[in-house]
Design a protein around this motif. Structure first.
Motif, short mmCIF file in Angstrom:
data_model
loop_
_atom_site.label_atom_id
_atom_site.label_comp_id
_atom_site.label_asym_id
_atom_site.label_seq_id
_atom_site.Cartn_x
_atom_site.Cartn_y
_atom_site.Cartn_z
N TYR A 32 44.57 56.93 48.98
CA TYR A 32 44.23 56.39 47.66
C TYR A 32 43.08 57.15 47.01
CZ TYR A 32 41.22 53.88 50.98
OH TYR A 32 40.36 53.57 52.01
N SER A 203 40.81 52.14 42.48
CA SER A 203 40.94 50.69 42.61
C SER A 203 42.40 50.26 42.56
CB SER A 203 40.13 50.00 41.49
OG SER A 203 40.15 48.60 41.65
N LYS A 204 43.16 50.83 41.64
CA LYS A 204 44.58 50.48 41.51
C LYS A 204 45.37 50.95 42.73
CE LYS A 204 44.65 50.44 36.46
NZ LYS A 204 45.16 51.13 35.22
N GLU A 207 44.85 48.64 45.64
CA GLU A 207 45.60 47.39 45.47
C GLU A 207 47.08 47.60 45.81
OE1 GLU A 207 44.89 46.13 41.52
OE2 GLU A 207 42.82 45.48 41.90
N LYS A 211 45.27 45.69 51.45
CA LYS A 211 43.90 45.63 51.97
C LYS A 211 43.85 46.16 53.41
CE LYS A 211 42.64 41.75 48.99
NZ LYS A 211 42.00 40.43 48.90
N SER A 218 37.19 45.35 49.93
CA SER A 218 36.56 44.51 48.92
C SER A 218 35.25 45.11 48.44
CB SER A 218 36.32 43.10 49.47
OG SER A 218 35.49 43.15 50.62
N GLN A 221 35.99 47.82 45.88
CA GLN A 221 36.33 47.20 44.60
C GLN A 221 35.08 46.70 43.88
OE1 GLN A 221 39.32 48.18 44.15
NE2 GLN A 221 40.66 46.42 44.30
N ASN A 416 31.70 41.20 40.52
CA ASN A 416 32.89 41.83 40.01
C ASN A 416 33.05 41.45 38.55
OD1 ASN A 416 33.37 42.83 42.50
ND2 ASN A 416 34.77 41.21 43.10
#
Length: 456
Positions: A32, A203-204, A207, A211, A218, A221, A416
């Motif tokens: 990612y 981040s996308k 997701e 996880k 987390s 993010q 967040n």
């Protein structure tokens, strides 16, 4: 005759190949991060002794790369990822008024905790006792693993030897190329914007892939969201600027050669007159509402206003006929100061004091601004900033102008949060006025600042 490669050229080529291998190894464990791992351009720099970045380049020492790759290649994997994560979390552009040495240490700790939490083959290492003890301290004290939260924790470390030991433990890359004043450097600002886009992509991607990295997921993010929201205030003022013409010579459109040729040829008659106007993005009409309820802090409000006007001055954002209102309101409007020049700003800040102390109700301020609109006080009102603790009654309907609520977070409590559309997390955020911040209406934007960013 073929060019014979010099020693320096050979070393540079070898280092480039090594860095490519490192990037490939990291990609296998962190798919990612594909875009992030390729975003920095490699550049040799013999003034440094480890990796370094300015957000555009990844600087390296040829001597260090070749030496460490033979003896401890795993360190290079971690160092590469370490510098990339600094960029993803926008640490380079978030220092504000924080003390540089402690901020650098806080950023290093946040990134190293992240890498250790990933527990991947390409970056795994045995943790030292000091490192494990500090990680345990963060967990016991319930301190979020973000640079801002760790920075405030480090402020309590008054033992110089302990601070130096932490710096030695977590030092990985060189921060000398981090921008000193990001807002004044167009290239640095552009690099920051590029990394914000990369952060959103990361981040996308996380997701979509699930996880898979537990706590680290987390935390990534959270830090990406925090970097996005902390960046916002300076950039946010752009939303309230308009494109207009001002009377002044537009040297971008003016050819000085023709102009001076005409003066030489015809004495007092230039061939082409300079254009007398140019288009500039500036603030024309704008409202700031200050929540003056009992929970509001006077010095904090004044510092917020100073920061706002400092940004405006830096951007040369005033028209000759600007119209800015500074309204004080708790459950009713108490004061309305009109700002039309820099002299008005200086006068306001010199004599500023809060008026109010009652409960918070946002509706009277919006009703007051609506009345000003009906009376013709504004011709093109771009937006309204409401500086508040967030505990109040919001208007039921969306106003006919952009609206943002500005909050100042309690030191050490990240969240967040997003620069638009309310909260991105489920738990309430704490603020500098001593409470939780509720969600804002969907039609409003939301900005968060830290007290230390305002120099409090």
């Amino acid at each position: 005759m073929a060019h014979r490669q010099t020693q320096t050229e050979w070393e540079n080529e070898m280092c480039m190949q090594i860095l490519d291998v490192i990037r490939s190894e990291l990609y296998l464990d962190f798919r990612y991060l594909d875009m992030a791992l390729s975003a920095l351009t490699f550049s040799a720099n013999e003034q440094i002794h480890t990796l370094a970045t300015d957000g555009t380049y990844l600087f390296f020492s040829r001597e260090q790369i070749l030496r460490v790759f033979r003896n401890n290649p795993l360190f290079l994997d971690r160092a590469y990822l370490h510098s990339v994560l600094h960029c993803i979390f926008r640490h380079l552009w978030m220092r504000g008024n924080r003390e540089p040495v402690l901020w650098n240490l806080a950023c290093d700790i946040a990134v190293e905790w992240m890498i250790d939490s990933f527990d991947k083959k390409s970056t795994k290492r045995t943790l030292s006792l000091r490192r494990m003890n500090y990680y345990a301290h963060l967990k016991e004290e319930n301190i979020p693993v973000t640079a801002a939260a760790i920075y405030h924790d480090l402020l309590s470390v008054t033992d110089y030897e302990e601070q130096a030991a932490l710096q030695f433990e977590f030092y990985t890359d060189d921060h000398r190329f981090w921008p000193k004043e990001p807002g004044k450097s167009p290239s640095s600002a552009q690099a920051g914007e590029n990394w914000e886009k990369i952060g959103r992509r990361v981040s996308k991607e996380m997701e979509l892939r699930g996880k898979q990295d537990g706590d680290a997921f987390s935390s990534v993010q959270t830090q990406i969201a925090q970097g996005r929201s902390r960046r916002s205030y300076r950039e946010f003022l752009r939303k309230f600027t308009v494109l207009k013409e001002e009377l002044q010579c537009d040297y971008d459109e003016f050819d000085l050669n023709y102009y001076t040729y005409g003066l030489r040829l015809y004495k007092n008659m230039p061939l082409i007159e300079p254009l007398e106007s140019r288009e500039i993005m500036k603030i024309s009409e704008f409202v700031i509402v200050i929540d003056t309820s009992y929970s509001t802090n006077g010095p904090l409000v004044k510092r917020f206003l100073e920061e706002t006007f400092q940004i405006i001055r830096q951007r040369d954002s005033f028209f000759r006929k600007s119209h800015i209102r500074i309204i004080q309101c708790d459950n009713q409007v108490h004061a309305d100061a009109v700002i039309e020049s820099e002299e008005d700003i200086n006068r306001l800040l010199q004599n500023f004091s809060l008026i109010g102390g009652g409960g918070t109700d946002f509706r009277p301020a919006f009703a007051y601004v609506d009345r000003l609109l009906d009376e013709g006080a504004f011709h093109n009102l771009r937006g309204l900033l409401y500086f508040t603790d967030g505990k109040g009654i919001y208007p039921a309907k969306r106003p006919p102008y952009e609206t943002a609520f500005v909050f100042v977070d309690t030191p050490g409590h990240g969240g967040n949060v997003s620069a638009s559309g309310g909260a991105a997390g489920n738990s309430p955020q704490q603020n500098a006025f001593g409470g939780d911040i509720p969600e804002v209406p969907p039609w409003a934007m939301r900005i968060h600042l830290d007290e230390d960013e305002l120099g409090i």
